[in-house]
Design a protein around this motif. Structure first.
Motif, PDB file in Angstrom:
ATOM      1  N   GLY A  23      -5.120  32.946  32.191  1.00  0.00           N
ATOM      2  CA  GLY A  23      -4.276  32.012  31.464  1.00  0.00           C
ATOM      3  C   GLY A  23      -5.017  31.357  30.317  1.00  0.00           C
ATOM      4  N   LEU A  26      -5.119  33.711  27.448  1.00  0.00           N
ATOM      5  CA  LEU A  26      -3.827  33.715  26.771  1.00  0.00           C
ATOM      6  C   LEU A  26      -3.717  32.516  25.830  1.00  0.00           C
ATOM      7  CD1 LEU A  26      -0.936  34.715  26.337  1.00  0.00           C
ATOM      8  CD2 LEU A  26      -0.303  33.574  28.484  1.00  0.00           C
ATOM      9  N   ALA A  27      -4.116  31.342  26.290  1.00  0.00           N
ATOM     10  CA  ALA A  27      -4.084  30.159  25.437  1.00  0.00           C
ATOM     11  C   ALA A  27      -4.995  30.322  24.222  1.00  0.00           C
ATOM     12  CB  ALA A  27      -4.490  28.922  26.244  1.00  0.00           C
ATOM     13  N   VAL A  57       1.600  30.169  28.919  1.00  0.00           N
ATOM     14  CA  VAL A  57       0.659  30.089  30.044  1.00  0.00           C
ATOM     15  C   VAL A  57       1.397  29.676  31.314  1.00  0.00           C
ATOM     16  CG1 VAL A  57      -1.410  28.943  30.933  1.00  0.00           C
ATOM     17  CG2 VAL A  57      -1.309  29.626  28.533  1.00  0.00           C
ATOM     18  N   PRO A  96      -0.518  23.838  32.563  1.00  0.00           N
ATOM     19  CA  PRO A  96      -0.934  25.073  31.885  1.00  0.00           C
ATOM     20  C   PRO A  96      -1.909  24.844  30.738  1.00  0.00           C
ATOM     21  CG  PRO A  96       1.359  24.566  31.424  1.00  0.00           C
ATOM     22  CD  PRO A  96       0.934  23.646  32.524  1.00  0.00           C
ATOM     23  N   ILE A 112      -7.276  24.516  31.493  1.00  0.00           N
ATOM     24  CA  ILE A 112      -6.238  25.011  32.387  1.00  0.00           C
ATOM     25  C   ILE A 112      -6.511  24.365  33.741  1.00  0.00           C
ATOM     26  CG2 ILE A 112      -5.113  27.057  33.334  1.00  0.00           C
ATOM     27  CD1 ILE A 112      -5.278  27.030  30.236  1.00  0.00           C
TER      28      ILE A 112
END
Length: 283
Positions: A23, A26-27, A57, A96, A112
């Protein structure tokens, strides 16, 4: 009503750790160091920002974690609340992107935050700082870790010369009251601020009365495993997965220092700066 399942599926926490890192990656695809994010930004009621990255996320983590443990509940800042979580013994509690404002303007102190709550108690947590590639974590019964190495809170026992991180208005009020502490730079992600207590880089951390479950649960498991406590002005430790997700102001430190800091948050100008609803005027 059927009994609440108690089983944590084998490998679920290890997979959750991997999901937190994924995650974070992804961010990072939306992050611009020192510049505004490439993600679209909108604003919630009250003016709090939410970005395209927060939502992406959130969707990723919910799909991954609920697949790992379908009988668990889910609570996230960016998901509409489902009251059925109140009937679950275990609940994933997720922010997230903790520190969205920081993320959106290109600062590095966002995380996160992924916690697991059991019967209202934070029992496992992962706080991942993607820019630094630093993972703080704790599993049930295990030590607090930073990138796999054990960490421990400093145990500094008095406010005098204690290194304290917290919101500017609270620290300003403490300085105005001539409290003899050492002011540390602001850490915008609350989860990240709290785990700095866990690794001993600050002695204590404070938060105003605006924090929610998703801001606290993951870090709570980690600071507890590191030998620190979270205390409110009421003298209790927060519990989670209640009807209301909002908490009182908190102090995080070793037990003696946390108690002293929590008492500072209970009355007068410092309490008002912290947003404590029962602040006593003039004290």
């Amino acid at each position: 009503m059927a009994p609440k399942p108690s089983h944590i599926p084998e490998g679920a926490l290890e997979a959750a750790r991997a999901a937190a890192i994924e995650g974070g990656k992804l961010a990072l695809s939306f992050f611009r160091h020192g510049a505004a994010t490439s993600a679209d930004v909108s604003y919630k009621d009250g003016g709090s920002p939410v970005t395209e990255a927060d939502l992406a996320v959130d969707r990723f983590l919910k799909a991954r974690l609920m697949d790992l443990a379908p009988h668990f509940g889910w609570l996230s800042e960016e998901t509409a609340d489902d009251p059925s979580r109140l009937d679950r013994r275990h609940v994933w509690v997720v922010d997230p992107i903790d520190g969205t404002r920081s993320f959106a303007r290109g600062d590095t102190d966002w995380t996160i935050a992924l916690g697991l709550v059991e019967d209202g108690i934070a029992v496992a947590g992962f706080v991942y700082a993607p820019v630094q590639d630093v993972m703080y974590e704790a599993l049930p019964g295990g030590p607090a870790l930073r990138n796999g190495a054990p960490i421990r809170a400093s145990g500094h026992g008095a406010i005098a010369q204690a290194r304290i991180a917290g919101p500017g208005p609270i620290l300003d009020a403490m300085e105005a009251a001539r409290t003899p502490f050492r002011r540390m730079p602001r850490i915008h992600s609350l989860a990240y601020r709290l785990v700095h207590v866990a690794d001993g880089s600050v002695d204590g951390a404070l938060a105003s009365g605006k924090a929610h479950d998703w801001d606290l649960a993951a870090a709570h498991a980690i600071v507890t495993a590191a030998g620190a406590v979270i205390e409110t002005p009421s003298g209790v430790s927060p519990t989670y997965n209640r009807t209301s997700t909002m908490h009182e102001p908190i102090a995080v430190a070793g037990a003696a220092l946390a108690g002293d800091l929590a008492r500072l948050l209970s009355a007068g100008p410092i309490a008002r700066a912290a947003g404590h609803k029962d602040a006593i005027a003039g004290l």
